[in-house]
Design a protein around this motif. Structure first.
Motif, PDB file in Angstrom:
ATOM      1  N   GLY A 293     -26.510 -37.082 -31.308  1.00  0.00           N
ATOM      2  CA  GLY A 293     -26.942 -37.633 -32.582  1.00  0.00           C
ATOM      3  C   GLY A 293     -26.196 -38.885 -32.969  1.00  0.00           C
ATOM      4  O   GLY A 293     -26.181 -39.884 -32.263  1.00  0.00           O
ATOM      5  N   ARG A 294     -25.522 -38.821 -34.095  1.00  0.00           N
ATOM      6  CA  ARG A 294     -24.804 -39.978 -34.635  1.00  0.00           C
ATOM      7  C   ARG A 294     -23.555 -40.319 -33.832  1.00  0.00           C
ATOM      8  O   ARG A 294     -23.087 -41.459 -33.848  1.00  0.00           O
ATOM      9  N   SER A 295     -22.982 -39.345 -33.127  1.00  0.00           N
ATOM     10  CA  SER A 295     -21.759 -39.594 -32.354  1.00  0.00           C
ATOM     11  C   SER A 295     -22.055 -40.210 -30.989  1.00  0.00           C
ATOM     12  O   SER A 295     -21.131 -40.532 -30.239  1.00  0.00           O
ATOM     13  N   SER A 296     -23.329 -40.385 -30.673  1.00  0.00           N
ATOM     14  CA  SER A 296     -23.718 -40.990 -29.395  1.00  0.00           C
ATOM     15  C   SER A 296     -23.365 -42.472 -29.370  1.00  0.00           C
ATOM     16  O   SER A 296     -23.381 -43.157 -30.395  1.00  0.00           O
ATOM     17  N   ALA A 297     -23.099 -42.976 -28.172  1.00  0.00           N
ATOM     18  CA  ALA A 297     -22.815 -44.407 -28.015  1.00  0.00           C
ATOM     19  C   ALA A 297     -24.037 -45.265 -28.328  1.00  0.00           C
ATOM     20  O   ALA A 297     -23.915 -46.491 -28.444  1.00  0.00           O
ATOM     21  N   ARG A 298     -25.212 -44.658 -28.480  1.00  0.00           N
ATOM     22  CA  ARG A 298     -26.387 -45.452 -28.849  1.00  0.00           C
ATOM     23  C   ARG A 298     -26.239 -46.046 -30.245  1.00  0.00           C
ATOM     24  O   ARG A 298     -26.872 -47.053 -30.572  1.00  0.00           O
ATOM     25  N   GLU A 299     -25.380 -45.446 -31.050  1.00  0.00           N
ATOM     26  CA  GLU A 299     -25.080 -46.004 -32.374  1.00  0.00           C
ATOM     27  C   GLU A 299     -24.529 -47.421 -32.270  1.00  0.00           C
ATOM     28  O   GLU A 299     -24.653 -48.221 -33.211  1.00  0.00           O
ATOM     29  N   THR A 300     -23.919 -47.772 -31.135  1.00  0.00           N
ATOM     30  CA  THR A 300     -23.281 -49.085 -30.998  1.00  0.00           C
ATOM     31  C   THR A 300     -24.290 -50.230 -30.955  1.00  0.00           C
ATOM     32  O   THR A 300     -23.895 -51.400 -31.011  1.00  0.00           O
ATOM     33  N   ILE A 301     -25.577 -49.912 -30.868  1.00  0.00           N
ATOM     34  CA  ILE A 301     -26.590 -50.977 -30.953  1.00  0.00           C
ATOM     35  C   ILE A 301     -26.424 -51.768 -32.253  1.00  0.00           C
ATOM     36  O   ILE A 301     -26.484 -53.006 -32.259  1.00  0.00           O
ATOM     37  N   GLY A 302     -26.210 -51.064 -33.363  1.00  0.00           N
ATOM     38  CA  GLY A 302     -26.028 -51.739 -34.635  1.00  0.00           C
ATOM     39  C   GLY A 302     -24.791 -52.624 -34.645  1.00  0.00           C
ATOM     40  O   GLY A 302     -24.779 -53.710 -35.245  1.00  0.00           O
ATOM     41  N   ARG A 303     -23.739 -52.198 -33.965  1.00  0.00           N
ATOM     42  CA  ARG A 303     -22.513 -52.995 -33.889  1.00  0.00           C
ATOM     43  C   ARG A 303     -22.752 -54.288 -33.117  1.00  0.00           C
ATOM     44  O   ARG A 303     -22.291 -55.362 -33.518  1.00  0.00           O
ATOM     45  N   VAL A 304     -23.469 -54.157 -31.988  1.00  0.00           N
ATOM     46  CA  VAL A 304     -23.715 -55.335 -31.155  1.00  0.00           C
ATOM     47  C   VAL A 304     -24.638 -56.319 -31.868  1.00  0.00           C
ATOM     48  O   VAL A 304     -24.450 -57.535 -31.786  1.00  0.00           O
ATOM     49  N   ALA A 305     -25.620 -55.795 -32.593  1.00  0.00           N
ATOM     50  CA  ALA A 305     -26.510 -56.670 -33.365  1.00  0.00           C
ATOM     51  C   ALA A 305     -25.722 -57.419 -34.431  1.00  0.00           C
ATOM     52  O   ALA A 305     -25.857 -58.645 -34.594  1.00  0.00           O
ATOM     53  N   GLY A 306     -24.889 -56.695 -35.176  1.00  0.00           N
ATOM     54  CA  GLY A 306     -24.062 -57.348 -36.187  1.00  0.00           C
ATOM     55  C   GLY A 306     -23.058 -58.301 -35.570  1.00  0.00           C
ATOM     56  O   GLY A 306     -22.788 -59.381 -36.103  1.00  0.00           O
ATOM     57  N   GLY A 307     -22.510 -57.913 -34.420  1.00  0.00           N
ATOM     58  CA  GLY A 307     -21.547 -58.759 -33.726  1.00  0.00           C
ATOM     59  C   GLY A 307     -22.163 -60.059 -33.246  1.00  0.00           C
ATOM     60  O   GLY A 307     -21.482 -61.095 -33.187  1.00  0.00           O
ATOM     61  N   ALA A 308     -23.456 -60.031 -32.909  1.00  0.00           N
ATOM     62  CA  ALA A 308     -24.137 -61.254 -32.478  1.00  0.00           C
ATOM     63  C   ALA A 308     -24.140 -62.283 -33.603  1.00  0.00           C
ATOM     64  O   ALA A 308     -23.938 -63.486 -33.381  1.00  0.00           O
ATOM     65  N   VAL A 309     -24.368 -61.819 -34.827  1.00  0.00           N
ATOM     66  CA  VAL A 309     -24.339 -62.715 -35.985  1.00  0.00           C
ATOM     67  C   VAL A 309     -22.917 -63.203 -36.228  1.00  0.00           C
ATOM     68  O   VAL A 309     -22.679 -64.388 -36.510  1.00  0.00           O
ATOM     69  N   ALA A 310     -21.953 -62.295 -36.100  1.00  0.00           N
ATOM     70  CA  ALA A 310     -20.552 -62.672 -36.286  1.00  0.00           C
ATOM     71  C   ALA A 310     -20.134 -63.748 -35.293  1.00  0.00           C
ATOM     72  O   ALA A 310     -19.405 -64.690 -35.646  1.00  0.00           O
ATOM     73  N   LYS A 311     -20.591 -63.630 -34.054  1.00  0.00           N
ATOM     74  CA  LYS A 311     -20.255 -64.633 -33.035  1.00  0.00           C
ATOM     75  C   LYS A 311     -20.769 -66.016 -33.428  1.00  0.00           C
ATOM     76  O   LYS A 311     -20.085 -67.031 -33.216  1.00  0.00           O
ATOM     77  N   LEU A 312     -21.980 -66.056 -33.974  1.00  0.00           N
ATOM     78  CA  LEU A 312     -22.542 -67.340 -34.391  1.00  0.00           C
ATOM     79  C   LEU A 312     -21.729 -67.940 -35.539  1.00  0.00           C
ATOM     80  O   LEU A 312     -21.491 -69.155 -35.579  1.00  0.00           O
TER      81      LEU A 312
END
Length: 356
Positions: free
Chosen positions: A124-143
């Motif tokens: 569920g929520r503890s799955s590494a699939r949750e990290t999709i949201g982190r990578v999406a947000g991180g893409a904006v942070a990188k810019l």
């Protein structure tokens, strides 16, 4: 449930479960006017995506991102950015037979103890699939960081006992291990293949570097830069250790060996002639390269029979089937970059508020 948001000024909230309808994030605090496209985010998600090589899970997800708000005519509006990725290859049936059993190395038992209820579909929520949201947000942070001349790079430094002997950053995206040493990368792939055949998994180390970080980022006392970076990295599934600069090597050094002499650089700025401290002193960036390493445990889902108990505490044997990573390292690379970017973006904006 608390604990789903990260950052103070540049604030990310992630949502969704591994085998739910979708996963995603809401990013608040991004300044208006930042040039952003779906492709900018998709590029980073493609690096994190499952099924991209034989050293990752064979779950097939395109991970196509949809930006729902906060973007108009190619620029951020200053309002919350909401991004969504739909789950298209979820197979919760893989977990039906073991939903009453606690998987060794997983969060099943601890979540049951805390909430009295859990989503057993792949964690569920503890799955590494949750990290999709982190990578999406991180893409904006990188810019955002790029507008200040800050860049971030991560790579697989070590798998088991195999360690990169040279760092060629041009090599990182040329091999499926994302290792900066081509020769060692081949050995790593072979070792992962062997572990998969033996129905086992492997841990290792990812190194992350940030360049162009200005001096002065970080908030004493409890929001020190390395404290926030450490929290960010330890929040990533599978991370068991984080070290900065010389890390645990400082335990074997003397002050005369570890101290970095201050000098005036050729451009007139003040810095240090060496960088044992890894770019942070007193919790504040020094302007030198920020260097850290993450120790990742072997993925807990392995196809070997293991001893466990059920929810009643009765002894049982469990075999975890399904599609799982034999090592997290190649997909950890973009996640680690994203988390460092989120921290630096938050502190960059906070620093702009700290002085006239």
């Amino acid at each position: 449930m608390a604990g789903n948001s990260f950052g103070q000024v540049f604030r990310l909230t992630t949502w969704g479960e591994s085998h739910g309808v979708a996963v995603g994030c809401t990013l608040d605090g991004c300044p208006a006017g930042l040039a952003l496209s779906v492709d900018d985010v998709q590029r980073e998600l493609d690096r994190r995506r499952v099924g991209q090589s034989k050293v990752s899970s064979q779950r097939q997800e395109l991970d196509r991102v949809e930006i729902l708000s906060g973007l108009f005519e190619g620029r951020t509006t200053g309002t919350p950015l909401s991004m969504l990725v739909r789950n298209t290859d979820a197979k919760p049936g893989h977990y039906e037979d073991i939903k009453q059993l606690y998987r060794p190395g997983h969060a099943d038992y601890s979540w049951d103890v805390k909430y009295g209820f859990r989503d057993w579909r792949g964690g569920g929520r503890s799955s590494a699939r949750e990290t999709i949201g982190r990578v999406a947000g991180g893409a904006v942070a990188k810019l955002l960081l790029a507008t200040a001349g800050i860049t971030i790079v991560a790579y697989t430094l070590q798998l088991g006992g195999l360690r990169a002997q040279q760092i060629d950053e041009q090599e990182i995206e040329r091999n499926i291990m994302r290792c900066p040493d081509a020769a060692v990368a081949e050995l790593m792939v072979a070792q992962v293949d062997q572990a998969r055949r033996e129905r086992d998994s492997l841990g290792g180390i990812v190194e992350v570097r940030a360049r162009g970080v200005p001096p002065g980022l970080g908030e004493p006392v409890f929001d020190k830069l390395q404290a926030d970076i450490g929290k960010a990295m330890f929040s990533i599934p599978a991370i068991k250790g984080v070290e900065f600069g010389e890390g645990f090597g400082v335990a074997h050094a003397r002050g005369s060996q570890h101290n970095d002499p201050f000098v005036r650089h050729a451009d007139g700025s003040i810095g240090t002639s060496t960088n044992h401290h890894g770019g942070i002193l007193g919790g504040i960036s020094t302007g030198e390269e920020i260097i850290l390493r993450l120790a990742a445990k072997p993925p807990a889902s392995i196809a070997q029979p293991q001893s466990t108990v059920n929810q009643a505490g009765d002894p049982a044997t469990i075999t975890v089937h399904g599609r799982h990573d034999p090592t997290v390292l190649p997909r950890l690379v973009p996640i680690a970059e994203a988390m460092l970017a989120l921290v630096l973006a938050d502190h960059l904006l906070r620093q702009r508020m700290d002085r006239v």
